[in-house]
Design a protein around this motif. Structure first.
Motif, PDB file in Angstrom:
ATOM      1  N   GLY A 170      52.748  36.522  39.321  1.00 12.57           N
ATOM      2  CA  GLY A 170      52.342  35.775  38.146  1.00 12.57           C
ATOM      3  C   GLY A 170      50.874  35.383  38.093  1.00 12.57           C
ATOM      4  N   ILE A 171      50.110  35.655  39.149  1.00 12.41           N
ATOM      5  CA  ILE A 171      48.694  35.282  39.163  1.00 12.41           C
ATOM      6  C   ILE A 171      47.853  36.488  38.737  1.00 12.41           C
ATOM      7  CG2 ILE A 171      46.769  34.479  40.594  1.00 12.41           C
ATOM      8  CD1 ILE A 171      49.018  32.385  39.928  1.00 12.41           C
ATOM      9  N   MET A 172      47.022  36.270  37.746  1.00 16.75           N
ATOM     10  CA  MET A 172      46.164  37.343  37.242  1.00 16.75           C
ATOM     11  C   MET A 172      44.806  37.345  37.926  1.00 16.75           C
ATOM     12  SD  MET A 172      48.189  38.731  35.254  1.00 16.75           S
ATOM     13  CE  MET A 172      49.765  37.947  35.481  1.00 16.75           C
ATOM     14  N   ASP A 173      44.232  36.149  38.141  1.00 13.76           N
ATOM     15  CA  ASP A 173      42.920  36.082  38.764  1.00 13.76           C
ATOM     16  C   ASP A 173      42.665  34.686  39.298  1.00 13.76           C
ATOM     17  OD1 ASP A 173      40.441  36.952  39.660  1.00 13.76           O
ATOM     18  OD2 ASP A 173      39.511  37.022  37.682  1.00 13.76           O
ATOM     19  N   ASP A 224      45.970  39.511  28.837  1.00 10.73           N
ATOM     20  CA  ASP A 224      46.989  39.303  27.806  1.00 10.73           C
ATOM     21  C   ASP A 224      48.283  38.721  28.367  1.00 10.73           C
ATOM     22  OD1 ASP A 224      47.586  41.736  29.137  1.00 10.73           O
ATOM     23  OD2 ASP A 224      48.655  42.494  27.383  1.00 10.73           O
ATOM     24  N   GLN A 225      48.420  38.698  29.691  1.00  6.03           N
ATOM     25  CA  GLN A 225      49.606  38.138  30.336  1.00  6.03           C
ATOM     26  C   GLN A 225      49.392  36.689  30.778  1.00  6.03           C
ATOM     27  OE1 GLN A 225      51.049  40.832  33.417  1.00  6.03           O
ATOM     28  NE2 GLN A 225      50.177  42.542  32.287  1.00  6.03           N
ATOM     29  N   VAL A 226      48.188  36.171  30.592  1.00  5.87           N
ATOM     30  CA  VAL A 226      47.863  34.809  31.022  1.00  5.87           C
ATOM     31  C   VAL A 226      48.413  33.806  30.021  1.00  5.87           C
ATOM     32  CG1 VAL A 226      45.966  33.169  31.386  1.00  5.87           C
ATOM     33  CG2 VAL A 226      45.834  35.470  32.347  1.00  5.87           C
ATOM     34  N   GLY A 227      49.136  32.816  30.553  1.00  9.63           N
ATOM     35  CA  GLY A 227      49.660  31.720  29.739  1.00  9.63           C
ATOM     36  C   GLY A 227      49.064  30.379  30.124  1.00  9.63           C
ATOM     37  N   SER A 272      35.223  32.520  31.586  1.00 10.73           N
ATOM     38  CA  SER A 272      34.788  33.714  30.842  1.00 10.73           C
ATOM     39  C   SER A 272      34.996  34.974  31.671  1.00 10.73           C
ATOM     40  CB  SER A 272      33.320  33.584  30.443  1.00 10.73           C
ATOM     41  OG  SER A 272      33.174  32.590  29.465  1.00 10.73           O
ATOM     42  N   LYS A 273      34.711  34.882  32.975  1.00 10.88           N
ATOM     43  CA  LYS A 273      34.930  36.031  33.850  1.00 10.88           C
ATOM     44  C   LYS A 273      36.418  36.394  33.897  1.00 10.88           C
ATOM     45  CE  LYS A 273      33.712  37.844  38.358  1.00 10.88           C
ATOM     46  NZ  LYS A 273      33.043  37.610  39.623  1.00 10.88           N
ATOM     47  N   ILE A 274      37.274  35.382  33.997  1.00 12.55           N
ATOM     48  CA  ILE A 274      38.723  35.611  34.013  1.00 12.55           C
ATOM     49  C   ILE A 274      39.173  36.284  32.718  1.00 12.55           C
ATOM     50  CG2 ILE A 274      40.923  34.381  33.807  1.00 12.55           C
ATOM     51  CD1 ILE A 274      39.889  32.535  36.082  1.00 12.55           C
ATOM     52  N   LYS A 275      38.594  35.890  31.611  1.00 14.24           N
ATOM     53  CA  LYS A 275      39.007  36.441  30.308  1.00 14.24           C
ATOM     54  C   LYS A 275      38.664  37.914  30.155  1.00 14.24           C
ATOM     55  CE  LYS A 275      39.302  32.190  27.683  1.00 14.24           C
ATOM     56  NZ  LYS A 275      38.851  31.447  26.488  1.00 14.24           N
TER      57      LYS A 275
END
Length: 119
Positions: free
Chosen positions: A63-66, A17-20, A8-11
């Motif tokens: 490529g890593i968001m969090d 919007d770039q997370v796959g 949830s924190k990551i979201k």
């Protein structure tokens, strides 16, 4: 320890919007050591400054968001208890799997120190 809370924190990340892919690791206390001896539990110490630096480095990977992590530090754990929850979010499978593997290995080798209790 709750993977849903970390996810949830990551979201809430502005680049979500770039997370796959979101990949999770849930480490638990097992009943034997790597060398096969019976274990009754363990305790983990965490170098918080080193962890902070490591997460900063790993979050900067392409490529890593969090990356979110929770470690059950400085408490006596018994068989079946959660030791660590690691969640990595990124663009594509290859980037996320590599980041999770490298982050996990670095945490286990440079950030934490484990004391096992034997039967």
């Amino acid at each position: 320890m709750n993977a849903d809370k970390l996810i949830s924190k990551i979201k809430t990340h502005p680049a979500y919007d770039q997370v796959g892919m979101i990949l999770c690791h849930n480490g638990v206390v097992r009943g034997t050591s790597r060398d096969g001896r019976k274990v009754t539990g363990l305790r983990v110490a965490v170098d918080r400054e080193r962890l902070k630096r490591l997460l900063t480095e790993q979050r900067a990977r392409a490529g890593i968001m969090d990356i979110q992590v929770e470690i059950a530090a400085d408490t006596d754990l018994t068989i079946g208890d959660d030791v660590m929850m690691l969640v990595v979010a990124g663009d594509v499978r290859e980037n996320v799997i590599d980041a999770l593997t490298d982050t996990l290995n670095a945490i286990k080798t440079t950030v934490t120190a484990k004391t096992e209790y034997f039967a």
